[in-house]
Design a protein around this motif. Structure first.
Motif, PDB file in Angstrom:
ATOM      1  N   ILE A  38       0.842  -1.191   0.000  1.00 19.03           N
ATOM      2  CA  ILE A  38       0.000   0.000   0.000  1.00 19.03           C
ATOM      3  C   ILE A  38       0.883   1.249   0.000  1.00 19.03           C
ATOM      4  O   ILE A  38       1.782   1.388   0.836  1.00 19.03           O
ATOM      5  CB  ILE A  38      -0.935   0.029   1.229  1.00 19.03           C
ATOM      6  N   GLY A  39       0.620   2.141  -0.947  1.00 21.90           N
ATOM      7  CA  GLY A  39       1.366   3.387  -1.018  1.00 21.90           C
ATOM      8  C   GLY A  39       0.583   4.525  -0.398  1.00 21.90           C
ATOM      9  O   GLY A  39      -0.298   5.108  -1.041  1.00 21.90           O
ATOM     10  N   SER A  40       0.862   4.826   0.852  1.00 20.32           N
ATOM     11  CA  SER A  40       0.211   5.936   1.546  1.00 20.32           C
ATOM     12  C   SER A  40       1.133   6.431   2.646  1.00 20.32           C
ATOM     13  O   SER A  40       2.091   5.747   3.032  1.00 20.32           O
ATOM     14  CB  SER A  40      -1.136   5.505   2.142  1.00 20.32           C
ATOM     15  N   ARG A  41       0.846   7.601   3.159  1.00 23.08           N
ATOM     16  CA  ARG A  41       1.706   8.176   4.200  1.00 23.08           C
ATOM     17  C   ARG A  41       1.721   7.331   5.463  1.00 23.08           C
ATOM     18  O   ARG A  41       2.718   7.272   6.169  1.00 23.08           O
ATOM     19  CB  ARG A  41       1.226   9.596   4.526  1.00 23.08           C
ATOM     20  N   GLY A  42       0.608   6.667   5.754  1.00 25.97           N
ATOM     21  CA  GLY A  42       0.516   5.887   6.983  1.00 25.97           C
ATOM     22  C   GLY A  42       0.855   4.423   6.827  1.00 25.97           C
ATOM     23  O   GLY A  42       0.671   3.644   7.764  1.00 25.97           O
ATOM     24  N   ALA A  43       1.352   4.032   5.664  1.00 21.81           N
ATOM     25  CA  ALA A  43       1.665   2.623   5.419  1.00 21.81           C
ATOM     26  C   ALA A  43       2.932   2.200   6.145  1.00 21.81           C
ATOM     27  O   ALA A  43       3.714   3.028   6.628  1.00 21.81           O
ATOM     28  CB  ALA A  43       1.814   2.378   3.918  1.00 21.81           C
ATOM     29  N   ALA A  44       3.148   0.881   6.220  1.00 25.97           N
ATOM     30  CA  ALA A  44       4.353   0.355   6.878  1.00 25.97           C
ATOM     31  C   ALA A  44       5.611   0.904   6.223  1.00 25.97           C
ATOM     32  O   ALA A  44       6.602   1.204   6.892  1.00 25.97           O
ATOM     33  CB  ALA A  44       4.327  -1.164   6.829  1.00 25.97           C
ATOM     34  N   ILE A  45       5.575   1.004   4.893  1.00 31.57           N
ATOM     35  CA  ILE A  45       6.633   1.699   4.144  1.00 31.57           C
ATOM     36  C   ILE A  45       5.993   2.968   3.612  1.00 31.57           C
ATOM     37  O   ILE A  45       5.270   2.936   2.615  1.00 31.57           O
ATOM     38  CB  ILE A  45       7.175   0.836   2.983  1.00 31.57           C
ATOM     39  N   PRO A  46       6.179   4.102   4.283  1.00 32.77           N
ATOM     40  CA  PRO A  46       5.452   5.321   3.927  1.00 32.77           C
ATOM     41  C   PRO A  46       5.728   5.770   2.491  1.00 32.77           C
ATOM     42  O   PRO A  46       6.854   5.658   1.989  1.00 32.77           O
ATOM     43  CB  PRO A  46       5.965   6.355   4.932  1.00 32.77           C
ATOM     44  N   PHE A  47       4.663   6.267   1.858  1.00 31.28           N
ATOM     45  CA  PHE A  47       4.783   6.830   0.521  1.00 31.28           C
ATOM     46  C   PHE A  47       4.053   8.166   0.486  1.00 31.28           C
ATOM     47  O   PHE A  47       2.901   8.270   0.923  1.00 31.28           O
ATOM     48  CB  PHE A  47       4.180   5.891  -0.526  1.00 31.28           C
ATOM     49  N   ASP A  48       4.721   9.170  -0.032  1.00 29.47           N
ATOM     50  CA  ASP A  48       4.141  10.512  -0.073  1.00 29.47           C
ATOM     51  C   ASP A  48       4.485  11.155  -1.415  1.00 29.47           C
ATOM     52  O   ASP A  48       5.669  11.310  -1.751  1.00 29.47           O
ATOM     53  CB  ASP A  48       4.714  11.356   1.081  1.00 29.47           C
ATOM     54  N   TRP A  49       3.463  11.514  -2.190  1.00 31.48           N
ATOM     55  CA  TRP A  49       3.714  12.150  -3.481  1.00 31.48           C
ATOM     56  C   TRP A  49       4.532  13.430  -3.339  1.00 31.48           C
ATOM     57  O   TRP A  49       5.301  13.786  -4.221  1.00 31.48           O
ATOM     58  CB  TRP A  49       2.392  12.460  -4.179  1.00 31.48           C
ATOM     59  N   GLU A  50       4.349  14.129  -2.227  1.00 34.78           N
ATOM     60  CA  GLU A  50       5.032  15.401  -2.025  1.00 34.78           C
ATOM     61  C   GLU A  50       6.443  15.243  -1.473  1.00 34.78           C
ATOM     62  O   GLU A  50       7.157  16.225  -1.304  1.00 34.78           O
ATOM     63  CB  GLU A  50       4.206  16.290  -1.091  1.00 34.78           C
ATOM     64  N   ASN A  51       6.846  14.012  -1.194  1.00 35.34           N
ATOM     65  CA  ASN A  51       8.167  13.755  -0.612  1.00 35.34           C
ATOM     66  C   ASN A  51       8.877  12.653  -1.401  1.00 35.34           C
ATOM     67  O   ASN A  51       8.809  11.474  -1.048  1.00 35.34           O
ATOM     68  CB  ASN A  51       8.025  13.355   0.851  1.00 35.34           C
ATOM     69  N   PRO A  52       9.566  13.014  -2.479  1.00 41.28           N
ATOM     70  CA  PRO A  52      10.224  12.013  -3.332  1.00 41.28           C
ATOM     71  C   PRO A  52      11.214  11.119  -2.600  1.00 41.28           C
ATOM     72  O   PRO A  52      11.535  10.030  -3.101  1.00 41.28           O
ATOM     73  CB  PRO A  52      10.932  12.872  -4.391  1.00 41.28           C
ATOM     74  N   SER A  53      11.695  11.548  -1.438  1.00 39.01           N
ATOM     75  CA  SER A  53      12.633  10.702  -0.701  1.00 39.01           C
ATOM     76  C   SER A  53      11.968   9.414  -0.205  1.00 39.01           C
ATOM     77  O   SER A  53      12.666   8.464   0.186  1.00 39.01           O
ATOM     78  CB  SER A  53      13.221  11.469   0.488  1.00 39.01           C
ATOM     79  N   THR A  54      10.630   9.350  -0.226  1.00 39.83           N
ATOM     80  CA  THR A  54       9.920   8.135   0.195  1.00 39.83           C
ATOM     81  C   THR A  54       9.712   7.154  -0.952  1.00 39.83           C
ATOM     82  O   THR A  54       9.317   6.014  -0.722  1.00 39.83           O
ATOM     83  CB  THR A  54       8.538   8.484   0.791  1.00 39.83           C
ATOM     84  N   TRP A  55       9.989   7.576  -2.168  1.00 36.16           N
ATOM     85  CA  TRP A  55       9.636   6.757  -3.325  1.00 36.16           C
ATOM     86  C   TRP A  55      10.517   5.516  -3.464  1.00 36.16           C
ATOM     87  O   TRP A  55      10.021   4.442  -3.814  1.00 36.16           O
ATOM     88  CB  TRP A  55       9.720   7.584  -4.609  1.00 36.16           C
ATOM     89  N   ASP A  56      11.817   5.657  -3.207  1.00 38.16           N
ATOM     90  CA  ASP A  56      12.739   4.532  -3.411  1.00 38.16           C
ATOM     91  C   ASP A  56      12.343   3.320  -2.575  1.00 38.16           C
ATOM     92  O   ASP A  56      12.283   2.198  -3.096  1.00 38.16           O
ATOM     93  CB  ASP A  56      14.167   4.953  -3.076  1.00 38.16           C
ATOM     94  N   ALA A  57      12.079   3.535  -1.310  1.00 37.43           N
ATOM     95  CA  ALA A  57      11.730   2.413  -0.433  1.00 37.43           C
ATOM     96  C   ALA A  57      10.411   1.783  -0.854  1.00 37.43           C
ATOM     97  O   ALA A  57      10.254   0.552  -0.819  1.00 37.43           O
ATOM     98  CB  ALA A  57      11.644   2.893   1.019  1.00 37.43           C
ATOM     99  N   ALA A  58       9.457   2.616  -1.258  1.00 39.70           N
ATOM    100  CA  ALA A  58       8.161   2.093  -1.674  1.00 39.70           C
ATOM    101  C   ALA A  58       8.273   1.256  -2.941  1.00 39.70           C
ATOM    102  O   ALA A  58       7.533   0.283  -3.134  1.00 39.70           O
ATOM    103  CB  ALA A  58       7.173   3.233  -1.881  1.00 39.70           C
ATOM    104  N   LEU A  59       9.210   1.613  -3.827  1.00 48.10           N
ATOM    105  CA  LEU A  59       9.375   0.910  -5.099  1.00 48.10           C
ATOM    106  C   LEU A  59      10.347  -0.264  -5.028  1.00 48.10           C
ATOM    107  O   LEU A  59      10.402  -1.071  -5.953  1.00 48.10           O
ATOM    108  CB  LEU A  59       9.879   1.891  -6.165  1.00 48.10           C
ATOM    109  N   ASP A  60      11.081  -0.380  -3.956  1.00 52.22           N
ATOM    110  CA  ASP A  60      12.108  -1.413  -3.840  1.00 52.22           C
ATOM    111  C   ASP A  60      11.500  -2.814  -3.948  1.00 52.22           C
ATOM    112  O   ASP A  60      10.632  -3.191  -3.156  1.00 52.22           O
ATOM    113  CB  ASP A  60      12.836  -1.269  -2.502  1.00 52.22           C
ATOM    114  N   GLY A  61      11.933  -3.586  -4.940  1.00 53.90           N
ATOM    115  CA  GLY A  61      11.467  -4.955  -5.109  1.00 53.90           C
ATOM    116  C   GLY A  61      10.107  -5.091  -5.757  1.00 53.90           C
ATOM    117  O   GLY A  61       9.571  -6.202  -5.858  1.00 53.90           O
ATOM    118  N   VAL A  62       9.534  -3.989  -6.217  1.00 53.26           N
ATOM    119  CA  VAL A  62       8.189  -4.001  -6.795  1.00 53.26           C
ATOM    120  C   VAL A  62       8.243  -4.396  -8.260  1.00 53.26           C
ATOM    121  O   VAL A  62       9.155  -4.010  -8.997  1.00 53.26           O
ATOM    122  CB  VAL A  62       7.530  -2.608  -6.629  1.00 53.26           C
ATOM    123  N   GLU A  63       7.250  -5.172  -8.707  1.00 47.95           N
ATOM    124  CA  GLU A  63       7.178  -5.591 -10.105  1.00 47.95           C
ATOM    125  C   GLU A  63       6.282  -4.677 -10.931  1.00 47.95           C
ATOM    126  O   GLU A  63       6.549  -4.421 -12.114  1.00 47.95           O
ATOM    127  CB  GLU A  63       6.633  -7.015 -10.191  1.00 47.95           C
TER     128      GLU A  63
END
Length: 287
Positions: A38-63
């Protein structure tokens, strides 16, 4: 049904995974045995459209990834943000990208153009307004209160069921044959806001009214409810520009993708009435 590239060990990233379409898509993937991130600010691996520094971890290992930009592709800078995210995704090994886009929005069309250049096997879902705006957000409180007041008249739109969007997104992420395709997703018929409000009221057995108000009054009300200024600007654009009749036509994207017709508004209303969500009117003040 086979997963693209047949690797079920890698997760699918669902940005906006707690939203209307993202939540439904995540449920479908999970039920099919596909790992979901799940890509959201409150997810276990946080994802935030306004914070590109969160994108790498969210995308790591994703197909594969479902790209649902918040708050809307019509806002300034959205297209460039989606482009940057998509290019990073491809760089990190993501092979499938499915973009949720908006119909009749200049900003969304710009985002689609940049999205196609990402290098991934892309699919674009260009959707109209959701049925669920009446039952899960935006208009729900007004429907419960008995009056929906908007700065729009009798323009007719082919609203679409969020479940249909989720079904198409699921197919695009798990089946072959949807690569490099743009599906325009609408419901099967055109309806105006007054017609939809009347149908909801009739199904509920309640007197629910639609009132047309000036744009200025609508904007002021949105501000009074605490909406951030970018969201206020977005709502103004949607009701003054996008709802100008440009989308007064139905499309066959749902049938193209799924081989079946889209859900009709009446079916959605019957389904939603059974939940009782529209019968909970705000409590009256007592003295």
């Amino acid at each position: 049904m086979t997963r693209h590239d047949s690797d079920r060990s890698k997760p699918v990233l669902v940005t906006g995974g707690t939203g209307k379409t993202g939540r439904r898509l995540a449920e479908r993937l999970t039920n099919a045995g596909v790992p979901v991130r799940i890509g959201s600010r409150g997810a276990a691996i946080p994802f935030d459209w306004e914070n590109p520094s969160t994108w790498d971890a969210a995308l790591d290992g994703v197909e594969a990834a479902y790209v649902a930009y918040y708050p809307d592709l019509a806002v300034p800078g959205a297209a460039e943000t989606v482009e940057a995210f998509s290019r990073l995704a491809v760089k990190m090994g993501v092979t499938r990208l499915v973009l949720l886009s908006g119909r009749g929005e200049v900003g969304a069309e710009r985002a689609e153009e940049l999205f196609r250049r990402s290098g991934a096997e892309w699919t674009i879902l260009r959707a109209d307004w959701f049925f669920q705006n009446f039952s899960e957000a935006f208009f729900l409180d007004a429907i419960r209160a008995g009056e929906l007041a908007l700065p729009v008249g009798d323009v007719r739109e082919p609203f679409v069921d969020a479940d249909d969007i989720a079904d198409v997104a699921f197919a695009a992420l798990t089946e072959k044959g949807h690569e490099r395709k743009l599906y325009t997703l609408t419901g099967p018929r055109l309806m105006s806001f007054p017609e939809m409000v009347h149908e909801i009221g009739a199904a509920c057995g309640r007197d629910i009214r639609f009132t047309r108000i000036p744009v200025g009054a609508f904007v002021e009300g949105a501000r009074n409810e605490g909406l951030d200024e970018p969201l206020v600007d977005l709502m103004r654009e949607l009701f003054t520009e996008v709802l100008d009749g440009r989308n007064e036509s139905v499309a066959d994207g749902v049938e193209q993708a799924l081989g079946r017709p889209p859900v009709d508004f009446s079916d959605y209303v019957r389904r939603t009435v059974a939940t009782g969500v529209w019968n909970t009117a705000p409590a009256a003040d007592t003295i």
